[in-house]
Design a protein around this motif. Structure first.
Motif, mmCIF file in Angstrom:
data_model
loop_
_atom_site.group_PDB
_atom_site.id
_atom_site.type_symbol
_atom_site.label_atom_id
_atom_site.label_comp_id
_atom_site.label_asym_id
_atom_site.label_seq_id
_atom_site.Cartn_x
_atom_site.Cartn_y
_atom_site.Cartn_z
ATOM 1 N N SER A 77 5.454 -6.535 9.935
ATOM 2 C CA SER A 77 6.311 -6.828 10.165
ATOM 3 C C SER A 77 7.041 -7.409 9.073
ATOM 4 O O SER A 77 6.856 -8.507 7.576
ATOM 5 C CB SER A 77 6.776 -7.526 11.461
ATOM 6 O OG SER A 77 6.939 -8.434 10.825
ATOM 7 N N VAL A 78 8.420 -6.746 8.710
ATOM 8 C CA VAL A 78 8.967 -7.278 7.198
ATOM 9 C C VAL A 78 8.959 -9.082 7.444
ATOM 10 O O VAL A 78 9.143 -9.753 6.515
ATOM 11 C CB VAL A 78 10.929 -6.787 7.120
ATOM 12 C CG1 VAL A 78 11.289 -7.784 6.108
ATOM 13 C CG2 VAL A 78 10.343 -4.442 7.130
ATOM 14 N N LYS A 79 9.309 -9.379 8.472
ATOM 15 C CA LYS A 79 9.040 -11.246 8.896
ATOM 16 C C LYS A 79 7.781 -11.878 8.651
ATOM 17 O O LYS A 79 8.170 -12.866 7.820
ATOM 18 C CB LYS A 79 9.436 -11.424 9.965
ATOM 19 C CG LYS A 79 9.421 -12.481 10.853
ATOM 20 C CD LYS A 79 10.219 -12.840 12.046
ATOM 21 C CE LYS A 79 9.786 -14.198 12.902
ATOM 22 N NZ LYS A 79 8.832 -14.874 13.756
ATOM 23 N N ASP A 81 11.869 3.573 7.874
ATOM 24 C CA ASP A 81 12.443 2.406 8.351
ATOM 25 C C ASP A 81 12.381 0.470 7.640
ATOM 26 O O ASP A 81 13.212 0.152 7.538
ATOM 27 C CB ASP A 81 12.724 2.208 9.850
ATOM 28 C CG ASP A 81 13.056 3.607 10.626
ATOM 29 O OD1 ASP A 81 13.859 4.339 10.000
ATOM 30 O OD2 ASP A 81 12.719 3.548 12.104
ATOM 31 N N VAL A 82 10.855 0.261 8.220
ATOM 32 C CA VAL A 82 9.783 -0.776 7.283
ATOM 33 C C VAL A 82 10.921 -0.771 5.874
ATOM 34 O O VAL A 82 11.376 -1.786 5.342
ATOM 35 C CB VAL A 82 9.176 -0.893 7.618
ATOM 36 C CG1 VAL A 82 7.750 -2.216 6.162
ATOM 37 C CG2 VAL A 82 8.252 -1.085 9.096
ATOM 38 N N ASP A 97 13.476 0.536 4.283
ATOM 39 C CA ASP A 97 14.570 -0.048 3.862
ATOM 40 C C ASP A 97 15.003 -1.477 4.912
ATOM 41 O O ASP A 97 15.728 -1.741 4.143
ATOM 42 C CB ASP A 97 15.377 0.826 5.303
ATOM 43 C CG ASP A 97 15.452 2.514 4.857
ATOM 44 O OD1 ASP A 97 15.506 2.115 3.341
ATOM 45 O OD2 ASP A 97 15.553 3.480 5.507
ATOM 46 N N GLU A 98 14.682 -1.808 5.514
ATOM 47 C CA GLU A 98 14.462 -3.200 6.082
ATOM 48 C C GLU A 98 14.076 -4.153 5.061
ATOM 49 O O GLU A 98 14.830 -5.399 4.104
ATOM 50 C CB GLU A 98 13.363 -3.829 7.161
ATOM 51 C CG GLU A 98 14.381 -4.874 8.120
ATOM 52 C CD GLU A 98 13.296 -4.839 8.938
ATOM 53 O OE1 GLU A 98 13.041 -4.111 9.788
ATOM 54 O OE2 GLU A 98 13.052 -6.175 9.617
ATOM 55 N N LEU A 99 12.949 -3.546 3.945
ATOM 56 C CA LEU A 99 12.151 -5.240 3.227
ATOM 57 C C LEU A 99 12.810 -4.706 1.824
ATOM 58 O O LEU A 99 12.826 -5.468 1.644
ATOM 59 C CB LEU A 99 10.833 -4.042 3.267
ATOM 60 C CG LEU A 99 9.916 -5.308 2.271
ATOM 61 C CD1 LEU A 99 9.301 -6.241 3.082
ATOM 62 C CD2 LEU A 99 8.347 -4.291 2.238
ATOM 63 N N HIS A 107 15.732 -3.606 -0.192
ATOM 64 C CA HIS A 107 17.102 -3.786 -0.649
ATOM 65 C C HIS A 107 17.247 -2.880 -2.347
ATOM 66 O O HIS A 107 18.869 -2.271 -2.198
ATOM 67 C CB HIS A 107 18.299 -4.675 -0.569
ATOM 68 C CG HIS A 107 17.984 -6.137 -1.000
ATOM 69 N ND1 HIS A 107 17.392 -6.090 -1.955
ATOM 70 C CD2 HIS A 107 16.729 -6.694 -0.375
ATOM 71 C CE1 HIS A 107 17.226 -8.064 -2.383
ATOM 72 N NE2 HIS A 107 16.634 -7.903 -0.881
ATOM 73 N N ASN A 117 13.947 0.618 -3.548
ATOM 74 C CA ASN A 117 13.208 1.594 -2.699
ATOM 75 C C ASN A 117 12.621 2.623 -2.357
ATOM 76 O O ASN A 117 12.238 3.503 -2.187
ATOM 77 C CB ASN A 117 14.885 1.633 -2.012
ATOM 78 C CG ASN A 117 14.938 1.828 -0.039
ATOM 79 O OD1 ASN A 117 14.945 3.510 -0.485
ATOM 80 N ND2 ASN A 117 15.221 1.684 1.226
ATOM 81 N N TYR A 156 7.400 -5.010 -3.009
ATOM 82 C CA TYR A 156 8.560 -6.121 -2.440
ATOM 83 C C TYR A 156 7.916 -7.407 -3.525
ATOM 84 O O TYR A 156 9.295 -8.681 -4.054
ATOM 85 C CB TYR A 156 8.537 -6.474 -1.083
ATOM 86 C CG TYR A 156 8.613 -7.841 -0.359
ATOM 87 C CD1 TYR A 156 9.807 -7.950 -0.233
ATOM 88 C CD2 TYR A 156 7.648 -8.591 -0.064
ATOM 89 C CE1 TYR A 156 9.957 -9.150 0.739
ATOM 90 C CE2 TYR A 156 7.892 -10.100 0.963
ATOM 91 C CZ TYR A 156 9.485 -10.001 1.276
ATOM 92 O OH TYR A 156 9.851 -11.533 1.510
#
Ligand code: ADP
Ligand code: ASP
Ligand code: MG
Length: 440
Positions: A13-15, A72-73, A75-77, A79, A84, A129
């Motif tokens: 997960s991004v978290k 989706d991951v 896009d969240e990870l 910016h 991207n 990232y």
């Protein structure tokens, strides 16, 4: 240099990826080995199975669902717009490759190529990232150095030489990122180190570069004294010897791939098990040191087949066991446990691919009983067989149906064979007696 491996949940997960970033960003140079995002390899196995049974509609539906999840991951990870879009392009290429696979004929090589996509994607995304976060990182392709030989064993010398060259010519960085699990076989095809193999990648790399230490970061605070999936109240063990850790990993403690300890044991390179979600927890240190005697931990391995070979007349004759073992050798099947009596030998195997052939050859000179769905329960501790409290084991097991016991094969291990249906009950019984009620 250290080697740090992060498992599926740690990059799932991004978290959690942010936790990984914080753990590795300490200014020290290191090699970071990543697994696929949790669940991905299982999804890829399903996709490969659909292709195998020629259900391409189902395969394509699964590929599309997974692709959406990755979009989706990303896009969240990420910016950062260029990163991207560059990452999305790479990930789309991977998914296009999977779609192309649905038109191809199934083969083991194709299967391995499909399974490799998870680690290729997670490392690319994580590298992007780190770049976004201005952390100096270089992505190394494990396929450029991680080789296995014709017996599917790591080709250590080749890996050492290739990795030295790869590191030499790579762009200098604080953090080198690479894929766990995947490798190239003797014929130059993509292969893997078996499920859970990223741990093994980390220690193979650790041995190849004579690392200061190998850290295995996962979703639990170290090796527990019993299987936390089946038993409540298990506790992390702070120290294990290489021998103890090797026995536990081989006999089913899922936190470590069965071969993890082997590459580093000879060099005395410590392995530390740590929790990505709780980095301050002590975890487990695996070193050459032995601590106190007595039972330290229990693990269980499923999928075991027991074979009883009975031949009253022959067994006493010398050469009988040789004849038995030769059959297992012919079919490249290794034996885990073995016990003998005057009239019979019982042994266990964890790979029943050639069971039929083995049994038919054994039947030429003995009568054979086969029990499937067995589990080995392995009790591990330094000099466990010499410990004064170990006799209590027989009392604890008084109402458990034990099919075989192996005691004394090594000083550090006592193994029991039970029906898999009785595994959880046995683990729980051993836990409550050994760790709570009885102080050995
Ligand atoms: P990763 O994806 O990080 O490689 P794994 O799922 O392979 O993680 O291994 C960690 C899991 O191993 C834990 O979540 C736990 O459920 C399981 N496990 C089984 N036996 C043990 C044990 N003795 N100690 C710790 N974890 C264990
Ligand atoms: N992704 C691979 C698996 O799920 C390897 C690993 O996670 O260690 O088996
Ligand atoms: Mg694992």
């Amino acid at each position: 240099m250290k080697v740090l491996k992060f498992g599926g949940t740690s990059v799932g997960s991004v978290k959690n990826m942010a936790n990984v970033k914080n753990i590795i960003n300490d200014g020290e140079q290191k090699i970071v080995v990543l697994s696929a995002m949790s669940g991905t390899t299982n999804n890829l196995v399903e996709i490969a199975n659909c292709i195998k049974i020629e259900n391409s509609d189902q395969a394509i539906a699964s590929i599309n669902a997974l692709h959406e999840k990755y979009t989706d991951v990303i896009d969240e990870l990420l910016h950062d717009k260029p990163l991207n879009s560059k990452t999305k392009t790479y990930i789309s290429d991977r998914f296009n490759f999977l779609v192309e696979c649905t038109y191809k004929e199934y083969s083991q090589v194709l299967d391995n190529e499909i399974l490799a996509q998870g680690e290729l994607m997670s490392t690319f995304m994580f590298n992007s990232y780190l770049r976004q976060e201005n952390i100096s990182a270089t992505l190394l392709s494990a396929l450029d150095f991680m080789s296995i030989d014709a017996n599917n064993e790591p080709a250590f010398r080749t890996i050492e030489n290739k990795l030295a060259k790869v590191l030499d010519s790579a762009e200098n960085a604080d953090i080198y990122i690479t894929q766990g699990f995947i490798c190239i076989d003797g014929e130059g095809n993509i292969s893997n180190l078996q499920r859970g193999g990223s741990d093994y990648t980390a220690t193979i790399i650790g041995a190849a570069i004579r690392a200061e230490e190998v850290q295995i970061w996962t979703d639990i605070d170290g090796m527990h004294n019993n299987d936390p999936r089946f038993v409540e109240g298990t506790k992390p063990i702070s120290d294990l010897s290489f021998d103890e850790a090797a026995e536990l990993a081989y006999f089913g403690a899922k936190i470590l791939h069965p071969q993890t300890v082997l590459p580093v044991r000879g060099y005395g390179i410590p392995v530390r098990l740590k929790n990505t979600m709780e980095p301050s927890a002590k975890g487990t240190s695996i070193t050459s040191n032995h601590s106190e005697t007595g039972i330290k931990a229990i693990a269980a391995k499923d999928g075991i087949t027991a074979i009883k070979i009975k031949s009253g007349r022959m067994l006493q004759a010398h050469g009988f066991l040789k004849k038995v073992f030769e059959i297992f050798e012919t079919y490249e099947t290794s034996i885990d446990m073995i016990t003998t009596s005057e009239v019979a030998v019982s042994l266990t195997i964890d790979n029943d691919k050639n069971l039929e052939n083995i049994v038919s050859e054994l039947k030429e000179f003995a009568s054979i009983d086969v029990d499937t769905n067995q589990s080995i329960i392995c009790l591990v501790g330094h000099s466990i067989v010499n410990h004064e409290g170990t006799h209590k084991l027989f009392k604890i097991l008084k109402d458990v149906k034990v099919r075989m016991i192996s005691y004394g094969g090594s000083k550090n291990n006592i193994s029991l064979l039970v029906d898999t249906d009785n595994k959880i009950k046995t683990l729980q019984k051993l836990n409550s007696y050994l760790f709570e009620l009885v102080t050995l």
